[in-house]
Design a protein around this motif. Structure first.
Motif, PDB file in Angstrom:
ATOM      1  N   PHE A 230       0.818  -1.218   0.000  1.00 19.08           N
ATOM      2  CA  PHE A 230       0.000   0.000   0.000  1.00 19.08           C
ATOM      3  C   PHE A 230       0.851   1.266   0.000  1.00 19.08           C
ATOM      4  O   PHE A 230       0.305   2.377  -0.001  1.00 19.08           O
ATOM      5  N   ASN A 231       2.177   1.121   0.020  1.00 19.68           N
ATOM      6  CA  ASN A 231       3.110   2.247   0.082  1.00 19.68           C
ATOM      7  C   ASN A 231       2.845   3.109   1.314  1.00 19.68           C
ATOM      8  O   ASN A 231       2.720   4.333   1.245  1.00 19.68           O
ATOM      9  N   ILE A 232       2.781   2.436   2.466  1.00 15.23           N
ATOM     10  CA  ILE A 232       2.579   3.102   3.747  1.00 15.23           C
ATOM     11  C   ILE A 232       3.884   3.038   4.542  1.00 15.23           C
ATOM     12  O   ILE A 232       4.443   1.969   4.747  1.00 15.23           O
ATOM     13  N   THR A 233       4.356   4.189   4.968  1.00 18.01           N
ATOM     14  CA  THR A 233       5.592   4.285   5.741  1.00 18.01           C
ATOM     15  C   THR A 233       5.275   4.598   7.199  1.00 18.01           C
ATOM     16  O   THR A 233       4.457   5.474   7.482  1.00 18.01           O
ATOM     17  N   ILE A 234       5.922   3.879   8.103  1.00 18.38           N
ATOM     18  CA  ILE A 234       5.701   4.083   9.528  1.00 18.38           C
ATOM     19  C   ILE A 234       6.850   4.880  10.141  1.00 18.38           C
ATOM     20  O   ILE A 234       8.012   4.580   9.917  1.00 18.38           O
ATOM     21  N   ASN A 235       6.488   5.878  10.937  1.00 17.04           N
ATOM     22  CA  ASN A 235       7.457   6.590  11.764  1.00 17.04           C
ATOM     23  C   ASN A 235       7.107   6.261  13.214  1.00 17.04           C
ATOM     24  O   ASN A 235       6.113   6.749  13.752  1.00 17.04           O
ATOM     25  N   PHE A 236       7.907   5.410  13.839  1.00 16.98           N
ATOM     26  CA  PHE A 236       7.637   4.963  15.200  1.00 16.98           C
ATOM     27  C   PHE A 236       8.500   5.740  16.177  1.00 16.98           C
ATOM     28  O   PHE A 236       9.721   5.663  16.133  1.00 16.98           O
ATOM     29  N   GLN A 237       7.860   6.491  17.059  1.00 17.37           N
ATOM     30  CA  GLN A 237       8.563   7.259  18.082  1.00 17.37           C
ATOM     31  C   GLN A 237       8.365   6.544  19.412  1.00 17.37           C
ATOM     32  O   GLN A 237       7.262   6.521  19.963  1.00 17.37           O
TER      33      GLN A 237
ATOM     34  N   VAL B 109       2.235   7.088   8.444  1.00 18.43           N
ATOM     35  CA  VAL B 109       1.566   6.921   9.734  1.00 18.43           C
ATOM     36  C   VAL B 109       2.573   7.136  10.851  1.00 18.43           C
ATOM     37  O   VAL B 109       3.700   6.635  10.803  1.00 18.43           O
ATOM     38  N   GLN B 110       2.161   7.924  11.822  1.00 18.15           N
ATOM     39  CA  GLN B 110       2.964   8.144  13.018  1.00 18.15           C
ATOM     40  C   GLN B 110       2.404   7.277  14.137  1.00 18.15           C
ATOM     41  O   GLN B 110       1.197   7.315  14.420  1.00 18.15           O
ATOM     42  N   LEU B 111       3.263   6.506  14.746  1.00 20.79           N
ATOM     43  CA  LEU B 111       2.900   5.702  15.909  1.00 20.79           C
ATOM     44  C   LEU B 111       3.792   6.172  17.051  1.00 20.79           C
ATOM     45  O   LEU B 111       5.012   6.013  16.996  1.00 20.79           O
ATOM     46  N   VAL B 112       3.183   6.788  18.047  1.00 20.07           N
ATOM     47  CA  VAL B 112       3.959   7.412  19.117  1.00 20.07           C
ATOM     48  C   VAL B 112       3.545   6.833  20.466  1.00 20.07           C
ATOM     49  O   VAL B 112       2.365   6.867  20.835  1.00 20.07           O
ATOM     50  N   SER B 113       4.524   6.309  21.193  1.00 18.96           N
ATOM     51  CA  SER B 113       4.238   5.789  22.531  1.00 18.96           C
ATOM     52  C   SER B 113       4.232   6.928  23.535  1.00 18.96           C
ATOM     53  O   SER B 113       4.982   7.898  23.405  1.00 18.96           O
ATOM     54  N   THR B 114       3.365   6.834  24.524  1.00 23.02           N
ATOM     55  CA  THR B 114       3.290   7.826  25.599  1.00 23.02           C
ATOM     56  C   THR B 114       3.731   7.145  26.896  1.00 23.02           C
ATOM     57  O   THR B 114       3.954   5.930  26.910  1.00 23.02           O
ATOM     58  N   PRO B 115       3.884   7.884  27.991  1.00 26.40           N
ATOM     59  CA  PRO B 115       4.382   7.278  29.234  1.00 26.40           C
ATOM     60  C   PRO B 115       3.640   6.011  29.647  1.00 26.40           C
ATOM     61  O   PRO B 115       2.416   5.937  29.573  1.00 26.40           O
TER      62      PRO B 115
ATOM     63  N   ALA C 250      -0.430   6.598  20.390  1.00 25.72           N
ATOM     64  CA  ALA C 250      -1.236   7.434  19.503  1.00 25.72           C
ATOM     65  C   ALA C 250      -0.920   7.093  18.048  1.00 25.72           C
ATOM     66  O   ALA C 250       0.248   6.941  17.683  1.00 25.72           O
ATOM     67  N   ILE C 251      -1.958   6.960  17.239  1.00 26.22           N
ATOM     68  CA  ILE C 251      -1.808   6.688  15.812  1.00 26.22           C
ATOM     69  C   ILE C 251      -2.341   7.875  15.027  1.00 26.22           C
ATOM     70  O   ILE C 251      -3.434   8.383  15.308  1.00 26.22           O
ATOM     71  N   ARG C 252      -1.568   8.310  14.036  1.00 21.88           N
ATOM     72  CA  ARG C 252      -1.994   9.418  13.177  1.00 21.88           C
ATOM     73  C   ARG C 252      -1.536   9.162  11.753  1.00 21.88           C
ATOM     74  O   ARG C 252      -0.360   8.884  11.508  1.00 21.88           O
ATOM     75  N   TYR C 253      -2.451   9.244  10.789  1.00 28.12           N
ATOM     76  CA  TYR C 253      -2.131   9.077   9.376  1.00 28.12           C
ATOM     77  C   TYR C 253      -2.020  10.449   8.713  1.00 28.12           C
ATOM     78  O   TYR C 253      -2.812  11.357   8.996  1.00 28.12           O
TER      79      TYR C 253
END
Length: 308
Positions: A61-68, A224-230, A187-190
């Protein structure tokens, strides 16, 4: 922009989507074959297969993940992972980073092909509004959490456009408290290439799975941004307070991600420039079929992991 240009661009988009569809079907067939033996494999083997298959699907699908990531330990996601819910793609985004088992609504089991696949990868299906079903699932989740497995739930119980977080249902958090496990809000954000929020993946309202899939197939690229929180300690916590804290963490992170984009746009809001004909032709060239088909599969470079 001429009608001929629009027609050519539409034709190219549809051609790319058809080719992607063929790759998707082939990948799905491979998944069906693997699913026959999947439940009988060792946990480590299942995790590797699930992660690899999910990454390949996203690359189609040409989806790139940025995992923080805020956790540096290899096993730090042993516990209950909770996120906001936007799309059926969320499951594969999470599995591409941390292979895990999910709790899904019972309707998913009835989806053609996908439902059977979810069942074979040991997804837990819960009947909405059924206290008996929730109690039965919770007992199983507690046992798995005590063993140190990674489980995931979507506390909203539904999907949204992704601009904000809906109400979290606290009953889905109870297994973490009973098992004394950790809770990992994410948190997930496209968004598109420019960082603008994208509604393309949103699986909401009366949109069918087929219509949602075609929209994604006809979209040139997604990020897509995948960001972990505390991390939250569930042991001894009060359920509603723990749920509220997780919701606030995810909501604050989403607001922060959206605010960064709005701040970057602010100086340019008063002036909008129309593209020239040369720029339009250059963009058409950039979207050539050759360039899209040679898009490499997702790799560690595509999946940037930013450890704080």
């Amino acid at each position: 922009m001429s009608s001929q240009y629009l027609a050519e661009a539409t034709l190219l988009t549809h051609l790319i989507a058809i080719i992607r569809s063929l790759r998707f079907v082939a990948h799905l067939c491979k998944g069906l074959a693997i699913a026959l033996i999947y439940p009988y494999l060792q946990l480590s083997a299942r995790r590797k297969i699930l992660q690899k298959w999910s990454r390949k699907l996203l690359s189609i699908f040409n989806i790139t993940i940025n995992f923080q990531d805020s956790c540096s330990a290899d096993n730090c996601y042993q516990g209950l992972i909770i996120t906001n819910h936007i799309s059926w793609l969320d499951v594969f985004v999470l599995n591409a980073i941390v292979p895990m088992r999910f709790v899904a609504k019972s309707e998913v089991r009835r989806w053609p092909v996908i439902g059977w696949l979810c069942e074979r990868v040991q997804t837990f299906f819960i009947e909405r509004g059924s206290a008996r079903s929730a109690a039965r699932i919770n007992v199983q989740l507690v046992e798995l959490l005590k063993r140190g497995e990674s489980l995931a739930v979507f506390p909203e119980g539904t999907t949204t456009e992704g601009t904000s977080v809906a109400h979290f249902h606290s009953s889905l958090i109870q297994p973490a408290i009973d098992a004394g496990a950790k809770v990992f809000p994410m948190a997930i954000r496209y968004h598109d290439r420019q960082g603008m929020h994208s509604k393309v993946p949103a699986y909401i309202d009366e949109v069918s799975f087929g219509a949602s899939l075609w929209t994604i197939l006809t979209t040139r690229e997604l990020h897509v941004q995948l960001v972990s929180t505390p991390v939250l300690e569930a042991s001894g916590a009060e359920r509603r307070q723990l749920t509220l804290q997780a919701q606030q963490n995810i909501s604050a992170m989403l607001d922060s991600l959206h605010a960064v984009v709005k701040k970057r746009e602010q100086p340019f809001q008063e002036k909008v420039l129309e593209p020239t004909q040369d720029e339009l032709q250059a963009e058409m060239h950039f979207q050539s079929l050759y360039g899209v088909l040679l898009n490499p599969p997702m790799s560690s470079e595509n999946m940037r992991r930013e450890v704080k």
